[in-house]
Design an enzyme around this catalytic site. Structure first.
Site, PDB file in Angstrom:
ATOM      1  N   SER A 268      37.432  41.266  24.404  1.00 11.31           N
ATOM      2  CA  SER A 268      36.160  40.911  24.882  1.00 11.31           C
ATOM      3  C   SER A 268      34.719  40.410  24.012  1.00 11.31           C
ATOM      4  O   SER A 268      34.790  40.867  22.892  1.00 11.31           O
ATOM      5  CB  SER A 268      35.429  42.414  25.525  1.00 11.31           C
ATOM      6  OG  SER A 268      34.218  42.053  26.097  1.00 11.31           O
TER       7      SER A 268
ATOM      8  N   LYS B 157      38.280  48.483  36.637  1.00 16.33           N
ATOM      9  CA  LYS B 157      37.300  48.031  37.478  1.00 16.33           C
ATOM     10  C   LYS B 157      37.531  48.560  38.886  1.00 16.33           C
ATOM     11  O   LYS B 157      36.424  49.179  39.644  1.00 16.33           O
ATOM     12  CB  LYS B 157      37.136  46.514  37.867  1.00 16.33           C
ATOM     13  CG  LYS B 157      36.502  45.919  36.752  1.00 16.33           C
ATOM     14  CD  LYS B 157      36.361  44.459  37.113  1.00 16.33           C
ATOM     15  CE  LYS B 157      35.706  43.397  35.949  1.00 16.33           C
ATOM     16  NZ  LYS B 157      35.498  42.377  36.603  1.00 16.33           N
TER      17      LYS B 157
ATOM     18  N   ASP C  97      29.063  40.997  39.209  1.00 14.93           N
ATOM     19  CA  ASP C  97      29.895  39.782  39.238  1.00 14.93           C
ATOM     20  C   ASP C  97      29.392  38.792  40.553  1.00 14.93           C
ATOM     21  O   ASP C  97      29.371  37.723  40.364  1.00 14.93           O
ATOM     22  CB  ASP C  97      31.485  40.174  39.298  1.00 14.93           C
ATOM     23  CG  ASP C  97      32.116  40.627  38.137  1.00 14.93           C
ATOM     24  OD1 ASP C  97      31.518  40.155  37.068  1.00 14.93           O
ATOM     25  OD2 ASP C  97      33.077  41.191  38.245  1.00 14.93           O
TER      26      ASP C  97
ATOM     27  N   GLY D 244      42.926  32.280  44.871  1.00 19.84           N
ATOM     28  CA  GLY D 244      43.160  33.745  44.191  1.00 19.84           C
ATOM     29  C   GLY D 244      42.815  34.867  45.136  1.00 19.84           C
ATOM     30  O   GLY D 244      41.844  34.768  46.172  1.00 19.84           O
TER      31      GLY D 244
ATOM     32  N   GLY E 154      40.629  40.499  41.732  1.00 19.04           N
ATOM     33  CA  GLY E 154      39.308  41.332  41.461  1.00 19.04           C
ATOM     34  C   GLY E 154      38.042  40.113  41.566  1.00 19.04           C
ATOM     35  O   GLY E 154      37.031  40.443  42.159  1.00 19.04           O
ATOM     36  N   ALA E 155      38.429  39.008  40.867  1.00 21.93           N
ATOM     37  CA  ALA E 155      37.230  37.836  40.689  1.00 21.93           C
ATOM     38  C   ALA E 155      37.056  37.490  42.073  1.00 21.93           C
ATOM     39  O   ALA E 155      36.119  37.081  42.261  1.00 21.93           O
ATOM     40  CB  ALA E 155      37.698  37.068  39.594  1.00 21.93           C
TER      41      ALA E 155
ATOM     42  N   TYR F  76      37.025  30.787  31.837  1.00 25.48           N
ATOM     43  CA  TYR F  76      35.965  30.158  30.856  1.00 25.48           C
ATOM     44  C   TYR F  76      36.452  30.359  29.451  1.00 25.48           C
ATOM     45  O   TYR F  76      35.939  30.018  28.261  1.00 25.48           O
ATOM     46  CB  TYR F  76      34.861  31.343  30.711  1.00 25.48           C
ATOM     47  CG  TYR F  76      35.218  32.753  30.438  1.00 25.48           C
ATOM     48  CD1 TYR F  76      35.787  33.224  29.245  1.00 25.48           C
ATOM     49  CD2 TYR F  76      35.434  33.822  31.567  1.00 25.48           C
ATOM     50  CE1 TYR F  76      35.949  34.548  29.113  1.00 25.48           C
ATOM     51  CE2 TYR F  76      35.841  35.005  31.134  1.00 25.48           C
ATOM     52  CZ  TYR F  76      36.145  35.560  30.107  1.00 25.48           C
ATOM     53  OH  TYR F  76      36.439  36.782  29.947  1.00 25.48           O
TER      54      TYR F  76
HETATM   55  P1  ATR Z   1      41.005  39.120  38.422  1.00 27.27           P
HETATM   56  O1  ATR Z   1      40.450  40.415  38.140  1.00 27.27           O
HETATM   57  O2  ATR Z   1      40.677  38.258  36.968  1.00 27.27           O
HETATM   58  O3  ATR Z   1      40.884  38.185  39.420  1.00 27.27           O
HETATM   59  P2  ATR Z   1      43.641  39.768  38.697  1.00 27.27           P
HETATM   60  O4  ATR Z   1      43.036  40.792  39.695  1.00 27.27           O
HETATM   61  O5  ATR Z   1      44.768  40.300  38.097  1.00 27.27           O
HETATM   62  O6  ATR Z   1      42.535  39.376  37.815  1.00 27.27           O
HETATM   63  O7  ATR Z   1      43.918  38.522  39.675  1.00 27.27           O
HETATM   64  C1  ATR Z   1      44.499  37.335  39.205  1.00 27.27           C
HETATM   65  C2  ATR Z   1      44.628  36.347  40.215  1.00 27.27           C
HETATM   66  O8  ATR Z   1      45.183  35.058  39.736  1.00 27.27           O
HETATM   67  C3  ATR Z   1      45.762  36.632  41.344  1.00 27.27           C
HETATM   68  O9  ATR Z   1      45.055  35.965  42.383  1.00 27.27           O
HETATM   69  C4  ATR Z   1      46.721  35.931  40.911  1.00 27.27           C
HETATM   70  O10 ATR Z   1      47.804  35.844  42.143  1.00 27.27           O
HETATM   71  P3  ATR Z   1      48.647  36.903  42.534  1.00 27.27           P
HETATM   72  O11 ATR Z   1      47.988  37.790  43.428  1.00 27.27           O
HETATM   73  O12 ATR Z   1      49.766  36.261  43.431  1.00 27.27           O
HETATM   74  O13 ATR Z   1      49.307  37.855  41.438  1.00 27.27           O
HETATM   75  C5  ATR Z   1      46.379  34.666  40.346  1.00 27.27           C
HETATM   76  N1  ATR Z   1      47.446  34.099  39.759  1.00 27.27           N
HETATM   77  C6  ATR Z   1      47.480  34.825  38.230  1.00 27.27           C
HETATM   78  N2  ATR Z   1      48.554  33.967  37.767  1.00 27.27           N
HETATM   79  C7  ATR Z   1      48.887  32.903  38.563  1.00 27.27           C
HETATM   80  C8  ATR Z   1      49.958  31.712  38.504  1.00 27.27           C
HETATM   81  N3  ATR Z   1      50.709  31.749  37.473  1.00 27.27           N
HETATM   82  N4  ATR Z   1      50.134  31.413  39.669  1.00 27.27           N
HETATM   83  C9  ATR Z   1      49.317  31.285  40.842  1.00 27.27           C
HETATM   84  N5  ATR Z   1      48.273  32.448  40.739  1.00 27.27           N
HETATM   85  C10 ATR Z   1      48.087  33.183  39.817  1.00 27.27           C
END
Ligand code: ATR
Length: 289
Positions: A21, A72, A108, A133, A136-137, A230
């Protein structure tokens, strides 16, 4: 570095891992600039020990902490109270300890909007957005946009059931229509073509070698492209969008603003956002500066 005394107040961040972090650099720079008697400390808290950690913070008079992966969502069940945003998002990124109680907030969504405003870009009220996506974000972004009065948000995610779940949970909370489409579908191309805003909330783009998640042929120069990643100042998605003539927003602004809002909630002083941004950029992109 803050001179630590018996009066120094503690804020910080919990996560597992937490070593990566850059929030400590960002917050401590703002603390130092204002000559405040505070320190921002990273705490490595494992999942099984979240409850104990929260009790410990109460006992130690810690003022507040940020919350990062993987706590979170889990922290929500430990809170005494939560803000509307945290409740809608289903996750807290900021905790405030007061009178033996813990209050959860989520900065956020507001950070996402403030970073956009800072670039002089208005939320497309009455317009449409595509969100890539469903993690969480994405939840924070969809809540921010739905509360801002968009007409339509289209969500596309690799794992479609997660997007459907997000739609099911959030659709009843606002008048914004939420639709879910497949990542490789013609519906997504059509939604991108007519979108005012395209937001990538996935981790795709963190590595320079990452393949683009979507086909950008239908992207119009009138669409603003907003990247949550980022890890580099300009991801492949942002570079292509810029070359197509789109306005682009990188992920660092949201990181800075979510931090600045949390800082103000704990300390009651508005930090210098520029100082926070410079500290973050120095920590994240040392080679490029
Ligand atoms: P954050 O809190 O940063 O959003 P997260 O909750 O782990 O982290 O979510 C990551 C997001 O990136 C999800 O939408 C994930 O898709 P999945 O729900 O299918 O896992 C997406 N993601 C991560 N790696 C990916 C990849 N190689 N291709 C497509 N989507 C990806």
């Amino acid at each position: 570095m803050t001179k630590i005394s018996g009066h120094t107040k503690i804020v910080g961040i919990i996560g597992d891992p937490v070593q990566h972090s850059r929030s400590p650099q960002m917050h401590n720079a703002a603390i130092a600039e204002r000559k405040l008697d505070y320190i921002y400390v990273p705490f490595h808290v494992r999942s099984g020990e979240l409850r104990e950690a929260i009790e410990g913070f109460k006992a130690l008079n810690v003022l507040g902490v940020n919350v990062t992966i993987p706590h979170k969502r889990a922290v929500m069940s430990i809170l005494d109270d939560a803000s509307r945003e945290a409740t809608l998002i289903g996750a807290a990124n900021t905790l405030i300890f007061c009178d033996g109680k813990v209050y959860g907030d989520n900065t956020d969504a507001q950070g996402f909007l403030q970073a956009m405003a800072e670039e002089g870009i208005d939320v497309p009220v009455g317009g449409s957005a595509v969100v890539l996506g469903a993690g969480g974000a994405a939840r924070a972004v969809v809540v921010a946009l739905a509360l801002s009065g968009l007409n339509l948000i289209t969500i596309a995610n690799r794992t479609e059931w997660k997007a459907n779940q997000l739609e099911k949970e959030l659709a009843p909370t606002s008048e914004t229509a939420i639709s879910v489409v497949d990542l490789a579908s013609s519906q997504l191309n059509a939604a991108i073509h007519s979108a005012d805003l395209l937001v990538n909330t996935t981790s795709v783009g963190m590595k320079d070698t990452d393949q683009l998640l979507i086909d950008l042929d239908s992207l119009s120069p009138d669409t603003t492209v907003y990247e949550i990643v980022y890890t580099s100042p300009e991801t492949p998605l942002l570079r292509i969008a810029r070359e197509k003539g789109c306005q682009t927003i990188g992920g660092i602004g949201m990181l800075v603003h979510q931090g600045a809002i949390a800082f103000e909630k704990w300390i009651g002083i508005v930090p210098n956002v520029e100082t926070m941004r410079i500290a973050l950029e120095q920590a994240l992109y040392p080679k490029e500066l």
